[in-house]
Motif scaffolding. Structure first.
Motif, mmCIF file in Angstrom:
data_model
loop_
_atom_site.group_PDB
_atom_site.id
_atom_site.type_symbol
_atom_site.label_atom_id
_atom_site.label_comp_id
_atom_site.label_asym_id
_atom_site.label_seq_id
_atom_site.Cartn_x
_atom_site.Cartn_y
_atom_site.Cartn_z
ATOM 1 N N PRO A 1 0.832 -1.206 0.000
ATOM 2 C CA PRO A 1 0.000 0.000 0.000
ATOM 3 C C PRO A 1 0.872 1.263 0.000
ATOM 4 O O PRO A 1 2.023 1.233 0.455
ATOM 5 N N ASP A 2 0.310 2.348 -0.488
ATOM 6 C CA ASP A 2 1.065 3.597 -0.561
ATOM 7 C C ASP A 2 1.567 4.041 0.809
ATOM 8 O O ASP A 2 2.679 4.568 0.925
ATOM 9 N N GLU A 3 0.755 3.829 1.867
ATOM 10 C CA GLU A 3 1.181 4.269 3.190
ATOM 11 C C GLU A 3 2.414 3.503 3.675
ATOM 12 O O GLU A 3 3.266 4.043 4.390
ATOM 13 N N ASP A 4 2.520 2.228 3.285
ATOM 14 C CA ASP A 4 3.708 1.454 3.637
ATOM 15 C C ASP A 4 4.932 1.981 2.897
ATOM 16 O O ASP A 4 6.031 2.080 3.466
ATOM 17 N N LYS A 5 4.763 2.317 1.642
ATOM 18 C CA LYS A 5 5.883 2.842 0.856
ATOM 19 C C LYS A 5 6.360 4.178 1.411
ATOM 20 O O LYS A 5 7.565 4.465 1.422
ATOM 21 N N ILE A 6 5.422 4.995 1.881
ATOM 22 C CA ILE A 6 5.790 6.276 2.489
ATOM 23 C C ILE A 6 6.608 6.032 3.755
ATOM 24 O O ILE A 6 7.627 6.694 4.001
ATOM 25 N N ALA A 7 6.177 5.077 4.569
ATOM 26 C CA ALA A 7 6.885 4.755 5.805
ATOM 27 C C ALA A 7 8.292 4.228 5.514
ATOM 28 O O ALA A 7 9.268 4.615 6.176
ATOM 29 N N LEU A 8 8.408 3.352 4.532
ATOM 30 C CA LEU A 8 9.707 2.785 4.181
ATOM 31 C C LEU A 8 10.629 3.838 3.577
ATOM 32 O O LEU A 8 11.849 3.824 3.814
ATOM 33 N N ALA A 9 10.065 4.764 2.814
ATOM 34 C CA ALA A 9 10.859 5.856 2.267
ATOM 35 C C ALA A 9 11.401 6.748 3.382
ATOM 36 O O ALA A 9 12.542 7.227 3.318
ATOM 37 N N HIS A 10 10.605 6.955 4.418
ATOM 38 C CA HIS A 10 11.051 7.742 5.570
ATOM 39 C C HIS A 10 12.239 7.053 6.235
ATOM 40 O O HIS A 10 13.221 7.709 6.622
ATOM 41 N N PHE A 11 12.158 5.730 6.371
ATOM 42 C CA PHE A 11 13.281 4.995 6.964
ATOM 43 C C PHE A 11 14.538 5.162 6.111
ATOM 44 O O PHE A 11 15.639 5.402 6.635
ATOM 45 N N ALA A 12 14.389 5.015 4.803
ATOM 46 C CA ALA A 12 15.539 5.127 3.913
ATOM 47 C C ALA A 12 16.174 6.517 3.978
ATOM 48 O O ALA A 12 17.400 6.653 3.940
ATOM 49 N N GLU A 13 15.348 7.556 4.094
ATOM 50 C CA GLU A 13 15.852 8.926 4.066
ATOM 51 C C GLU A 13 16.282 9.435 5.435
ATOM 52 O O GLU A 13 17.285 10.140 5.560
ATOM 53 N N LYS A 14 15.525 9.087 6.473
ATOM 54 C CA LYS A 14 15.779 9.627 7.813
ATOM 55 C C LYS A 14 16.493 8.645 8.741
ATOM 56 O O LYS A 14 17.111 9.055 9.724
ATOM 57 N N GLY A 15 16.369 7.341 8.470
ATOM 58 C CA GLY A 15 17.079 6.358 9.275
ATOM 59 C C GLY A 15 16.278 5.740 10.395
ATOM 60 O O GLY A 15 16.825 4.970 11.195
ATOM 61 N N TYR A 16 14.981 6.052 10.470
ATOM 62 C CA TYR A 16 14.149 5.431 11.497
ATOM 63 C C TYR A 16 12.705 5.376 11.033
ATOM 64 O O TYR A 16 12.288 6.105 10.126
ATOM 65 N N LEU A 17 11.949 4.514 11.682
ATOM 66 C CA LEU A 17 10.531 4.341 11.363
ATOM 67 C C LEU A 17 9.763 4.177 12.672
ATOM 68 O O LEU A 17 10.069 3.284 13.478
#
Length: 302
Positions: A36-52
């Motif tokens: 789902p798009d919301e999961d991709k947004i969360a994973l992108a945050h991890f990739a960019e910011k380093g945490y979820l």
């Protein structure tokens, strides 16, 4: 529980692999996931910011039961009580409490994201129970969690109580996991006469490395923030994310939590004697320890 399983675990990271979120083309990889798009947004945050941050990741009854079982444990076990008091934490609480393990196994969303981020099933290497905030200085975990291949490790905080600025919430430098100009081998060459003499868990190289990381983050304009969490929240962080414990403003206020150090099943973990030694990088990519199985998840029997 099935004790001391000896497993081959062929589905594990192999030498030459890296986390997909660390690759330069991670955005393209992420778009290929059937999520789902919301999961991709969360994973992108991890990739960019380093945490979820996963809200309401732990069932509240499990969080309450984990606190109760911990308190009963240290009340009746003087050795564990002294250890918890001395160091401000109880290592490997999952070995002593059922609900301590369930905090990990029953947090289904956190497990799902760990599996996606690793690309393999997540398993427990070690755990720590904290009653109070750590007030630790900003640091990366990776010198004492050097996996083979590298960086297949996450720290995962399971909030049993609220974590606030008042009681010492986590501090972190978002994006600091992408600061890659710190050469630990060059640091070791400058500060030690013999890299083979570096102790696995106690070395001045720890502070030297963490100071260099902090300086690089500052030079790139990255800023430290506080990550407040509510009871039941779960936080997953990258092995290179600089983080620490905030200062406790309200003395005596608890901030109970369990932190799990997780790796893919079968992935080995090394420490500073490997992390800082260029000649020791060719180490096996299969863990030598056996495992305990609990609710379909593996816990290192160490």
């Amino acid at each position: 529980m099935a004790d001391n399983l000896q497993l081959n675990l062929p589905k594990r990271p192999r030498i030459g692999e890296c986390l997909w979120c660390d690759r330069s083309d991670w955005k393209n990889i992420l778009q290929q996931f059937a999520l789902p798009d919301e999961d991709k947004i969360a994973l992108a945050h991890f990739a960019e910011k380093g945490y979820l941050l996963i809200k309401n990741g732990i069932p509240r009854d499990i969080a309450d039961a984990a606190i109760s079982e911990y308190e009963a444990l240290i009340e009746k076990n003087a050795i564990l009580r002294d250890l918890s008091t001395k160091d401000g934490r109880l290592p490997n609480v999952h070995k002593y409490t059922t609900t301590g393990k369930q905090v990990f196994t029953r947090a289904s969303e956190a497990l799902r994201f760990q599996d996606i981020l690793f690309g393999y099933r997540s398993s427990v290497y070690t755990s720590l129970y904290f009653k109070y905030g750590t007030q630790q200085s900003i640091h990366r975990d990776v010198p004492v969690f050097r996996t083979q291949p590298e960086n297949f490790y996450f720290g995962v905080w399971y909030g049993l109580e609220d974590a606030t600025v008042e009681n010492g919430a986590l501090r972190a430098i978002p994006g600091g996991h992408r600061v890659s100009s710190v050469d630990q081998f060059a640091l070791a060459a400058r500060h030690t006469n013999d890299a083979d003499s570096i102790h696995p868990s106690q070395s001045p190289m720890w502070t030297i490395y963490q100071t260099a990381v902090a300086e690089q983050c500052k030079s790139q304009g990255l800023e430290e923030i506080s990550i407040e969490m509510e009871k039941g929240d779960v936080l997953i962080w990258h092995p290179l994310l600089p983080h620490g414990g905030g200062k406790i403003i309200s003395e005596g206020q608890t901030r109970q939590s369990i932190v799990y150090h997780v790796v893919p099943e079968g992935c080995p973990v090394y420490q500073m004697d490997v992390f800082f030694n260029r000649t020791k990088q060719d180490v096996p990519d299969l863990a030598t320890w056996k495992y305990d199985l609990f609710e379909d998840r593996l816990f290192a029997a160490r």
